[in-house]
Scaffold this motif. Structure first.
Motif, PDB file in Angstrom:
ATOM      1  N   SER A   7       0.827  -1.199   0.000  1.00 15.54           N
ATOM      2  CA  SER A   7       0.000   0.000   0.000  1.00 15.54           C
ATOM      3  C   SER A   7       0.862   1.249   0.000  1.00 15.54           C
ATOM      4  O   SER A   7       2.046   1.205   0.324  1.00 15.54           O
ATOM      5  CB  SER A   7      -0.901   0.006   1.239  1.00 15.54           C
ATOM      6  OG  SER A   7      -0.119   0.169   2.411  1.00 15.54           O
ATOM      7  N   TYR A 194      -7.159   1.046  10.029  1.00 18.23           N
ATOM      8  CA  TYR A 194      -8.005   0.877   8.849  1.00 18.23           C
ATOM      9  C   TYR A 194      -9.057  -0.215   9.035  1.00 18.23           C
ATOM     10  O   TYR A 194      -9.690  -0.648   8.077  1.00 18.23           O
ATOM     11  CB  TYR A 194      -7.122   0.554   7.634  1.00 18.23           C
ATOM     12  CG  TYR A 194      -5.984   1.527   7.500  1.00 18.23           C
ATOM     13  CD1 TYR A 194      -6.182   2.820   7.017  1.00 18.23           C
ATOM     14  CD2 TYR A 194      -4.693   1.188   7.919  1.00 18.23           C
ATOM     15  CE1 TYR A 194      -5.138   3.733   6.933  1.00 18.23           C
ATOM     16  CE2 TYR A 194      -3.648   2.091   7.834  1.00 18.23           C
ATOM     17  CZ  TYR A 194      -3.878   3.356   7.345  1.00 18.23           C
ATOM     18  OH  TYR A 194      -2.846   4.259   7.260  1.00 18.23           O
ATOM     19  N   THR A 245      -4.274  10.005   4.309  1.00 12.86           N
ATOM     20  CA  THR A 245      -4.464   8.582   4.011  1.00 12.86           C
ATOM     21  C   THR A 245      -5.739   8.361   3.192  1.00 12.86           C
ATOM     22  O   THR A 245      -5.774   7.484   2.321  1.00 12.86           O
ATOM     23  CB  THR A 245      -4.521   7.724   5.289  1.00 12.86           C
ATOM     24  OG1 THR A 245      -5.652   8.080   6.078  1.00 12.86           O
ATOM     25  CG2 THR A 245      -3.248   7.899   6.100  1.00 12.86           C
ATOM     26  N   GLU A 246      -6.759   9.161   3.450  1.00 12.80           N
ATOM     27  CA  GLU A 246      -7.991   9.037   2.652  1.00 12.80           C
ATOM     28  C   GLU A 246      -7.731   9.460   1.207  1.00 12.80           C
ATOM     29  O   GLU A 246      -8.218   8.833   0.260  1.00 12.80           O
ATOM     30  CB  GLU A 246      -9.108   9.879   3.262  1.00 12.80           C
ATOM     31  CG  GLU A 246     -10.438   9.719   2.535  1.00 12.80           C
ATOM     32  CD  GLU A 246     -11.598  10.338   3.285  1.00 12.80           C
ATOM     33  OE1 GLU A 246     -12.744  10.108   2.875  1.00 12.80           O
ATOM     34  OE2 GLU A 246     -11.345  11.060   4.278  1.00 12.80           O
ATOM     35  N   LYS A 247      -6.937  10.504   1.048  1.00 10.21           N
ATOM     36  CA  LYS A 247      -6.578  10.976  -0.290  1.00 10.21           C
ATOM     37  C   LYS A 247      -5.831   9.893  -1.064  1.00 10.21           C
ATOM     38  O   LYS A 247      -5.948   9.793  -2.292  1.00 10.21           O
ATOM     39  CB  LYS A 247      -5.725  12.242  -0.173  1.00 10.21           C
ATOM     40  CG  LYS A 247      -5.411  12.931  -1.497  1.00 10.21           C
ATOM     41  CD  LYS A 247      -4.668  14.234  -1.251  1.00 10.21           C
ATOM     42  CE  LYS A 247      -4.375  14.972  -2.562  1.00 10.21           C
ATOM     43  NZ  LYS A 247      -3.682  16.266  -2.320  1.00 10.21           N
ATOM     44  N   LEU A 248      -5.080   9.075  -0.342  1.00  6.47           N
ATOM     45  CA  LEU A 248      -4.309   8.000  -0.957  1.00  6.47           C
ATOM     46  C   LEU A 248      -5.120   6.712  -1.109  1.00  6.47           C
ATOM     47  O   LEU A 248      -4.589   5.678  -1.493  1.00  6.47           O
ATOM     48  CB  LEU A 248      -3.052   7.724  -0.130  1.00  6.47           C
ATOM     49  CG  LEU A 248      -2.043   8.878  -0.064  1.00  6.47           C
ATOM     50  CD1 LEU A 248      -0.936   8.556   0.927  1.00  6.47           C
ATOM     51  CD2 LEU A 248      -1.460   9.181  -1.441  1.00  6.47           C
ATOM     52  N   GLY A 249      -6.408   6.783  -0.781  1.00  4.11           N
ATOM     53  CA  GLY A 249      -7.289   5.637  -0.953  1.00  4.11           C
ATOM     54  C   GLY A 249      -7.307   4.669   0.204  1.00  4.11           C
ATOM     55  O   GLY A 249      -7.809   3.545   0.070  1.00  4.11           O
ATOM     56  N   GLU A 250      -6.777   5.076   1.364  1.00  2.00           N
ATOM     57  CA  GLU A 250      -6.749   4.205   2.538  1.00  2.00           C
ATOM     58  C   GLU A 250      -7.298   4.966   3.750  1.00  2.00           C
ATOM     59  O   GLU A 250      -6.550   5.387   4.631  1.00  2.00           O
ATOM     60  CB  GLU A 250      -5.330   3.705   2.787  1.00  2.00           C
ATOM     61  CG  GLU A 250      -4.778   2.889   1.620  1.00  2.00           C
ATOM     62  CD  GLU A 250      -3.335   2.463   1.808  1.00  2.00           C
ATOM     63  OE1 GLU A 250      -2.932   2.224   2.957  1.00  2.00           O
ATOM     64  OE2 GLU A 250      -2.612   2.384   0.801  1.00  2.00           O
ATOM     65  N   PRO A 251      -8.612   5.166   3.783  1.00  2.44           N
ATOM     66  CA  PRO A 251      -9.202   5.965   4.858  1.00  2.44           C
ATOM     67  C   PRO A 251      -9.113   5.288   6.223  1.00  2.44           C
ATOM     68  O   PRO A 251      -9.299   4.076   6.349  1.00  2.44           O
ATOM     69  CB  PRO A 251     -10.666   6.101   4.422  1.00  2.44           C
ATOM     70  CG  PRO A 251     -10.916   4.905   3.566  1.00  2.44           C
ATOM     71  CD  PRO A 251      -9.619   4.658   2.848  1.00  2.44           C
TER      72      PRO A 251
END
Length: 308
Positions: A7, A194, A245-251
């Motif tokens: 990730s 997560y 982290t949400e911006k990177l697709g891992e909220p």
């Protein structure tokens, strides 16, 4: 079950260890192999990701990122958690190994979501067998890096590829030589942020089934204040990190209370042995530093012991 694949946040943690090892003057933890494992190309890619406000579309293979452009972001958001928790984990592991070694026992070390962990190649503990658990794709990439570096894989290291969407962690470990009769130290780091607690507890249950009495488990977790108005007002970097982290697709999901964590452990035959609160982590790893690194206000470290 946890599905651990390579990730962006895992790459950020590896980058943090490499950057700190190369440039940190007051080292919390010197993961001196992290840069080699990561490789120049990926190191540059993550450096540019940070420099470009976490926009992967702006990566340019024809330029280098500038360290001074990312230092403030690194020190505020990226470095504190991965550096302090790997220091914490390896100290606890060493203490466990010494205790069992004094009694003539060998131990097993299970690293869940091992990723690009370099412990097996830095290891100075002799009475240990290491099991690195991760998604097959991630392990394939790591093995390719090891081959390219011409590193020799230690005899006491076993890779355990697990696709949690279809594989059983318990079965895969046993197939690879894991022995439920040996004292086991299990690390699950950077995962709970997560997951909901019920999903994480499924992992606790499996680890409990595999581990004999006296085994230990460590993990980190965000507390129930993570998205509270209190932290948004008085410690906004918690929310700002979650935004990244949400911006990177891992909220990130909601945090847990200590009581919730304690009950989940007890339901699975674990006793909370040590609880490192944010202020304790600050005192242990960050107090008196001149570089401005500070512990996160909502992150806790846990050591649990199997009681039956």
């Amino acid at each position: 079950m946890i599905e651990e694949q390579e990730s962006i946040t895992a790459q950020l943690c590896l980058f943090a260890r490499a950057f700190h090892s190369n440039y940190g003057k007051e080292k919390i933890f010197d993961d001196y192999l992290s840069f080699d494992l990561m490789g120049r190309e990926q190191y540059e890619e993550i450096g540019q990701l940070i420099e470009n406000d976490f926009d992967p579309e702006k990566f340019d293979r024809n330029r280098w990122f500038c360290h001074k452009n990312i230092k403030d972001i690194l020190y505020k958001y990226i470095l504190p958690i991965p550096l302090s928790r790997i220091k914490f984990a390896e100290i606890e592991l060493e203490n466990f190994a010494k205790l069992k070694g004094a009694m003539g026992e060998k131990i097993q070390y299970v690293i869940c979501g091992a990723g690009m962990d370099s412990f097996a190649f830095r290891n100075q503990i002799h009475n240990i067998k290491i099991f690195e658990v991760d998604h097959p794709d991630t392990q394939r990439y790591k093995l390719e890096r090891i081959k390219k570096l011409e590193w020799i894989i230690p005899e006491n290291l076993t890779f355990v590829p697990v696709d949690f969407s279809k594989d059983s962690l318990k079965e895969k470990l046993l197939e690879k030589g894991f022995d439920s009769n040996f004292p086991t130290f299990t690390a699950i780091l950077g995962v709970t942020y997560y997951l909901t607690l019920p999903v994480f507890e499924q992992t606790l249950k499996i680890i409990s089934e595999l581990s004999p009495k006296g085994s230990k488990l460590i993990f980190d977790f965000p507390d129930e204040r993570t998205f509270s108005e209190e932290l948004k007002k008085n410690a906004p970097r918690v929310q700002e990190l979650a935004d990244v982290t949400e911006k990177l697709g891992e909220p990130m999901l909601h945090g847990f209370s200590t009581e919730e964590v304690k009950q989940a452990l007890e339901r699975n035959a674990f006793e909370l042995a040590s609880h490192y609160r944010p202020e304790t982590i600050q005192d242990l790893y960050f107090e008196g530093r001149s570089d401005g690194l500070k512990a996160y206000e909502n992150v806790h470290f846990i050591v649990a012991e199997k009681t039956s």
